[in-house]
Structures are given as C-alpha cells and as structure tokens.
Design an enzyme around this catalytic site. Structure first.
Site, PDB file in Angstrom:
ATOM      1  N   LYS A   1     104.230  78.966  47.462  1.00 13.86           N
ATOM      2  CA  LYS A   1     103.170  78.560  46.520  1.00 13.86           C
ATOM      3  C   LYS A   1     102.015  77.842  47.212  1.00 13.86           C
ATOM      4  O   LYS A   1     100.856  78.058  46.884  1.00 13.86           O
ATOM      5  CB  LYS A   1     103.769  77.660  45.437  1.00 13.86           C
ATOM      6  CG  LYS A   1     104.634  78.446  44.469  1.00 13.86           C
ATOM      7  CD  LYS A   1     104.472  77.956  43.048  1.00 13.86           C
ATOM      8  CE  LYS A   1     105.153  78.933  42.124  1.00 13.86           C
ATOM      9  NZ  LYS A   1     104.666  78.924  40.769  1.00 13.86           N
TER      10      LYS A   1
ATOM     11  N   GLY B   1     110.481  70.637  38.283  1.00 13.50           N
ATOM     12  CA  GLY B   1     110.818  70.796  36.875  1.00 13.50           C
ATOM     13  C   GLY B   1     109.810  70.074  36.010  1.00 13.50           C
ATOM     14  O   GLY B   1     108.711  69.760  36.442  1.00 13.50           O
TER      15      GLY B   1
ATOM     16  N   HIS C   1      98.162  84.373  29.954  1.00 16.22           N
ATOM     17  CA  HIS C   1      98.572  84.914  31.241  1.00 16.22           C
ATOM     18  C   HIS C   1      97.822  86.220  31.437  1.00 16.22           C
ATOM     19  O   HIS C   1      98.033  87.178  30.705  1.00 16.22           O
ATOM     20  CB  HIS C   1     100.089  85.162  31.249  1.00 16.22           C
ATOM     21  CG  HIS C   1     100.581  85.838  32.492  1.00 16.22           C
ATOM     22  ND1 HIS C   1     101.450  85.243  33.362  1.00 16.22           N
ATOM     23  CD2 HIS C   1     100.305  87.065  33.019  1.00 16.22           C
ATOM     24  CE1 HIS C   1     101.695  86.067  34.373  1.00 16.22           C
ATOM     25  NE2 HIS C   1     101.021  87.185  34.182  1.00 16.22           N
TER      26      HIS C   1
ATOM     27  N   GLU D   1      99.776  82.792  41.166  1.00 17.79           N
ATOM     28  CA  GLU D   1     100.591  83.354  42.245  1.00 17.79           C
ATOM     29  C   GLU D   1     100.349  84.845  42.373  1.00 17.79           C
ATOM     30  O   GLU D   1      99.738  85.470  41.518  1.00 17.79           O
ATOM     31  CB  GLU D   1     102.082  83.084  42.024  1.00 17.79           C
ATOM     32  CG  GLU D   1     102.662  83.712  40.770  1.00 17.79           C
ATOM     33  CD  GLU D   1     104.154  83.402  40.629  1.00 17.79           C
ATOM     34  OE1 GLU D   1     104.530  82.220  40.746  1.00 17.79           O
ATOM     35  OE2 GLU D   1     104.922  84.353  40.409  1.00 17.79           O
TER      36      GLU D   1
ATOM     37  N   ASN E   1     102.293  88.555  43.152  1.00 17.86           N
ATOM     38  CA  ASN E   1     103.535  89.315  43.244  1.00 17.86           C
ATOM     39  C   ASN E   1     103.280  90.505  44.145  1.00 17.86           C
ATOM     40  O   ASN E   1     102.369  91.300  43.893  1.00 17.86           O
ATOM     41  CB  ASN E   1     104.001  89.772  41.868  1.00 17.86           C
ATOM     42  CG  ASN E   1     104.261  88.588  40.956  1.00 17.86           C
ATOM     43  OD1 ASN E   1     104.797  87.574  41.389  1.00 17.86           O
ATOM     44  ND2 ASN E   1     103.849  88.696  39.708  1.00 17.86           N
TER      45      ASN E   1
ATOM     46  N   ARG F   1     104.777  93.305  44.762  1.00 18.31           N
ATOM     47  CA  ARG F   1     105.612  94.457  44.420  1.00 18.31           C
ATOM     48  C   ARG F   1     104.951  95.223  43.280  1.00 18.31           C
ATOM     49  O   ARG F   1     103.976  94.755  42.698  1.00 18.31           O
ATOM     50  CB  ARG F   1     106.974  93.949  43.948  1.00 18.31           C
ATOM     51  CG  ARG F   1     106.808  92.998  42.764  1.00 18.31           C
ATOM     52  CD  ARG F   1     108.077  92.646  42.041  1.00 18.31           C
ATOM     53  NE  ARG F   1     107.751  92.066  40.762  1.00 18.31           N
ATOM     54  CZ  ARG F   1     107.568  90.772  40.524  1.00 18.31           C
ATOM     55  NH1 ARG F   1     107.687  89.904  41.500  1.00 18.31           N
ATOM     56  NH2 ARG F   1     107.258  90.333  39.328  1.00 18.31           N
TER      57      ARG F   1
ATOM     58  N   VAL G   1     106.930  95.586  36.360  1.00 13.88           N
ATOM     59  CA  VAL G   1     107.477  96.286  35.198  1.00 13.88           C
ATOM     60  C   VAL G   1     106.344  96.888  34.362  1.00 13.88           C
ATOM     61  O   VAL G   1     106.427  98.026  33.907  1.00 13.88           O
ATOM     62  CB  VAL G   1     108.303  95.308  34.330  1.00 13.88           C
ATOM     63  CG1 VAL G   1     108.789  95.999  33.059  1.00 13.88           C
ATOM     64  CG2 VAL G   1     109.478  94.741  35.115  1.00 13.88           C
TER      65      VAL G   1
ATOM     66  N   ARG H   1     108.703  96.020  25.978  1.00 13.76           N
ATOM     67  CA  ARG H   1     109.961  96.164  26.704  1.00 13.76           C
ATOM     68  C   ARG H   1     111.115  96.332  25.712  1.00 13.76           C
ATOM     69  O   ARG H   1     111.299  95.494  24.837  1.00 13.76           O
ATOM     70  CB  ARG H   1     110.213  94.938  27.573  1.00 13.76           C
ATOM     71  CG  ARG H   1     109.124  94.739  28.607  1.00 13.76           C
ATOM     72  CD  ARG H   1     109.514  93.708  29.628  1.00 13.76           C
ATOM     73  NE  ARG H   1     108.388  93.405  30.494  1.00 13.76           N
ATOM     74  CZ  ARG H   1     108.486  92.746  31.642  1.00 13.76           C
ATOM     75  NH1 ARG H   1     109.668  92.305  32.051  1.00 13.76           N
ATOM     76  NH2 ARG H   1     107.406  92.513  32.367  1.00 13.76           N
TER      77      ARG H   1
END
Lengths: 77, 457
Positions: free
Chosen positions: B117, B165, B209, B289, B291, B293, B296, B339
């Site tokens: 991060k 947390g 998001h 962040e 990703n 890859r 989905v 989904r």
C-alpha cells in the site's frame, strides 16, 4: 450412542482456530446447543451444534477433512 | 514469443472465460484442477487437464510446487492465473519466470510494488495520481494534528499510527471537534497499541468505488474507461456498471488519464485496475490501490468498448504490442453485471452448494452469461460461491436495468439457491434506479429488511 451429523457439505474442523484446542475431548459433557466443530462451506464457517446432550466419545472424521451433508462428524455416549 | 500452450491456474467461471479467449486465438489450453474439480466445466472444455492436488485450495490452486510440476509435465509455455488464488503472488510469478514460462500478467516486481500500500501510494503520487490527502508521517501533538488537518481539509479521519483495523478511528468536521477528539484518539491508541501516535487523512464520507480498467504492453498503456462498483456487501462487489454515470465528462477524462499515467510509469504489462474513492460531494477522486490481474467484473468494460480484455492480455504478455490505440477505444452505451452466488439471500446469504438439476439460461441481444454450470453439476463446497455473472448491454443505464430484469427473470437454476432475488430487488429499488448509492449503501438497505426473508426461494 448418538451421532452428530454435518448440516452441510464442506470441510470439517475440530478447533475454533489452528492454535486452539478442539471444541470437545473424549469424556467432555455435551449440552444441547454446544458447538462441537465448524464446517467451512464456500469460505464461510458454520458452527456445528449438538441437538442432544451426552458425553463426548470422539470425532468420527479427522480435523480439516472434507465432509458431505449428513455425514457423521462425532458421536456421543 | 507467441503463446502456444496456455496453462490455466484457476477454476470456476474465469477458467471457462480464459479457455474461450485462448481458443479464439488458436492456443492449446491446459486446465489445472483439484481432486474436487475433476468434473468442472473448464476441465471439459480444455484441450487437456491435469490434477494438481487435493480439494483444499492450499493443496492445489495455491500450491506453487504442484502447479510448477504440472506446468513442466504438460509442456505449457504460458500460465494464466485468473483472479484470486496466485494471481497476485510474486513468489508464483518468480517460479513461473524461472522456469522460462510466460506469466500472463505483470512482472513479479510490479505485482510486489503495487501490492504494497505504501509503495503503491508513492508510485501513484510520483505519476501525478491523486491520493487521499493525509499526514506525511505520525502526528504526536494536538497542535500538529490541527495544522495537518488545515492542510488536508475537513472532514478528517483520525487514526492510530500503530495498529490497524478500525480501532480508534474518529472523524472531525471542524478544528474544534478535532481538538476534542484527537486527545481521545491518542489515549485510546496508547492503551491499545502502547503508542499514542496518530495518523490523519481526509475522510471521504459515503464514497463511491470507481475503478479504471487499463491495459499495457510494457511500453504503452491505454484505458478502457471506468467502472462503478459501489454496491457491496462485506466488501464484496455484488453489482457493477460501466460507465459511472455520476461522472461528468471532464472528471472521467482526468480520472482515466491518471490511471494511464500510472500504468505507463510502471511499464505495466497485461490487464490491471486502479481503484479509486470518489467523493460526489466535492467531485474529487483518490487512488486507493491497484489490482494487477483481470477482475471478476471485466465484462462490463468489454461490453462498452468491444475490447476482449482476456485475449488482449494473452497477446501482450506473449510479446505483441497493444492491438488498439486509445483513440480507437470508444464508449458505447451502458453495461451492468450482477454476480450470481450460490447463497440464499433469504437466510443471511448462507452458502448453498447444491446440485444443478435443470438450467435455463437467459438469451438475447446484449445479454451475456459467464458461468461454469451444466445440468447435473454438483457445486463443490470448497471454494467461493460465485457461480457466474449476468452481463447486459443497452444504449442507456435505464434500458440496461430493464434488460437486466428481463435476463434475471429468464434464468432458472433448479436445485440451487442463488442471489438472483437480491438483484431483482435492487433493479426495482428507486435509489438504484436513480444511481443514488455509495459503498455504505447496500448493507443498511439489507438490514432495513428490503429483501423478503424466511422460506422464500
């Protein structure tokens, strides 16, 4: 002699986490509603509770082994 | 060197998706599977299949030694990792590279850097990508906290510098509140972590998001526009859209350009996604962040651009240059994906690994169903609950929602319980229709009893 069956297919665990002792050992008293293990199904952990009271005689399957729905997980005396 | 024999180190619907993409490119496919997955659809569709271990993922899909042995045994010249499992494991990528095999994704170094991060934030800042403004390091006094807050702007989130947390997090709207809350946070941090140091950053209330799909060939990079993925339950996305209708054209252009800047700065190879928080109140976006890859929800980006992301990542990782230029990638209409999980929404989303007795799939123009189901298939209980994704494409968002309803009403999966009732309820919700939601919207909506529960199927 009574059986406790798995409510769902998945992976059965004797312990709440790898570092902790098993929920029950042979000779332990089991009350109705006591958690005797966890079934991991699709990354979700489901508590397996006893529907009967008795004395714990032992697990019928190894820790962290695959189980089917209805399979005997443990027996009570 | 062009890829000829592709090893698929994944399962489920994404394995099926990768096989279809590879076959379209004339590539021989080799499907890895666990003992519990010998009868999955990807195994049936692949040119060959190889068992890599027992049912638990750590003994099969996460077992680097077993996968490397299977890659060597089958003579694969490339590996597609899908998503999850080892898709973002630098150790796996190093093992694959050391064996002289092509990894369909970025380098181990890029995955490592973007997976950290702090490093990812530094890389983003260096590329001019906005990040959530915060204190440079730990803050030890209330006066320092007030000075930092004045710089980053209110509302600010006060966190413990040590620990993680949600412990000790407070939000202050004004300096007066900050001066009251910071000492409490210090005390709590000291009690919890033995360290009263604080960290401050801008609080984004009710964020959306939003993420940007990028593609890179190691030299050049392009974007395939943004996705809006705010409808989440337990941090899992449930409903995803492309594009994000809440953005104006100028913000969209700036957002997508920032993603391309970071992809170029890291010489990115393959498909990747930059995730952002978007504050609709201030029209600001902040990188959170990356990703490294395929995701989905990649199909919604494919539907609005016509780019086959999985084929493109296979081609660029095989050494080709990007097949499309940025000016050739045009947004067309609106796409939504939902989904379909093997969970019972009427029973707190209890997993439901049933046996599929009969299946009717939705069909029609602009309807796509990516899945790994067939009649008679017993869903294994050992992996996640995603069964498939229904994706629709229509000229406008409203028409896409209507089409989604039609598609969902046309599915029948006899013998399973799925999240279809959740999506049908969402499609009829006035806030969803109006696009009026954020990442904290869905869980309270569920808690408020917006879904029929108990006994309903």
């Amino acid at each position: 002699m009574a059986d406790i069956q798995s409510p769902l297919p998945g992976t059965f665990y004797h312990k709440p986490s790898p570092e902790e002792p098993a929920f029950k050992s042979a000779g332990d008293a089991v009350a109705v509603g006591d958690v005797i293990g966890l079934v991991e199904v699709m990354k979700t952990f489901i508590e397996v509770k006893s529907e009967i009271a008795g004395s714990f005689s032992g697990y019928s399957v190894d820790d962290a082994s695959p189980v089917t729905a209805g399979q005997v997980l443990a027996t009570l005396d | 060197m062009a890829i000829k024999r592709l090893f698929i180190a994944n399962r489920g619907e994404i394995a099926v998706r990768i096989i279809r993409a590879a076959k379209g490119l004339g590539i021989h496919t080799i499907q890895a599977h666990s003992e519990a997955d010998a009868d999955m659809l990807a195994v049936k569709l692949a040119d060959e299949a190889v068992c890599v271990g027992a049912a638990p993922a750590k003994e099969s899909y996460l077992n680097i030694d077993a996968l490397m042995a299977a890659i060597a045994q089958t003579g694969a010249d490339a590996v597609h990792p899908g998503y999850g499992f080892l898709s973002e494991s630098p150790a796996f990528v190093r093992a694959v590279e050391a064996a002289g095999v092509t990894f369909v994704g970025p380098s181990a170094a890029t995955i490592e850097r973007m997976g950290d991060k702090v490093e990812a934030r530094k890389a983003a800042e260096a590329a001019g990508v906005p990040v959530v403004p915060g204190s440079k390091g730990r803050v030890d006094s209330v006066d320092d906290a007030a000075a930092v807050a004045a710089e980053v702007g209110y509302p600010v989130m006060i966190k413990a510098a040590a620990g993680g947390g949600g412990r000790g997090i407070r939000v202050a709207d004004t300096e007066e509140e900050l001066r009251k809350l910071a000492p409490q946070a210090q005390q709590e941090a000291a009690a919890a972590f033995g360290d009263g140091g604080l960290y401050l950053e801008r609080a984004v209330r009710s964020p959306r998001h939003i993420e940007v799909q990028i593609l890179g060939d190691g030299t050049d990079a392009v974007h395939c526009f943004e996705r809006e993925c705010s409808l989440q339950r337990r941090r899992q996305k449930v409903w995803e859209e492309a594009g994000a209708d809440c953005l104006d054209d100028e913000t969209r252009a700036t957002l997508c350009a920032s993603a391309v800047a970071l992809a170029k700065a890291t010489n990115y190879r393959g498909a990747g996604t930059l995730e952002y928080l978007y504050d609709s109140a201030t029209n600001e976006f902040f990188f959170i962040e990356m990703n490294t890859r395929i995701q989905v929800e990649h199909p919604v980006s494919e539907m609005i651009t016509g780019v086959d992301l999985v084929q493109e990542m296979i081609r660029v990782c095989g050494g080709e240059a990007l097949s499309v230029r940025q000016d050739e990638i045009v947004r067309n209409g609106h796409s939504i994906e939902v989904r379909i999980n093997a969970e019972d929404p009427a029973m707190q989303f209890m997993p439901w690994p049933g046996k599929l007795e009969a299946m009717t799939v939705p069909e029609g123009d602009g309807i796509r169903f990516d899945h790994f189901l067939y009649e008679g298939y017993q869903i294994p209980p050992f992996y996640d609950s995603l069964l498939g994704k229904v994706i629709v494409h229509a000229p406008t968002r409203n028409e896409a929602i209507e089409k989604m309803k039609t598609a969902l009403q046309g599915i029948e999966l006899k013998g399973l319980k799925t999240t279809i009732p959740l999506h049908l309820a969402l499609a009829d919700d006035p806030d969803v229709r109006a696009g009026n939601f954020h990442t904290q919207w869905l869980e309270p909506w569920l808690d408020a009893g917006n879904l029929p529960t108990g006994g309903a199927s």
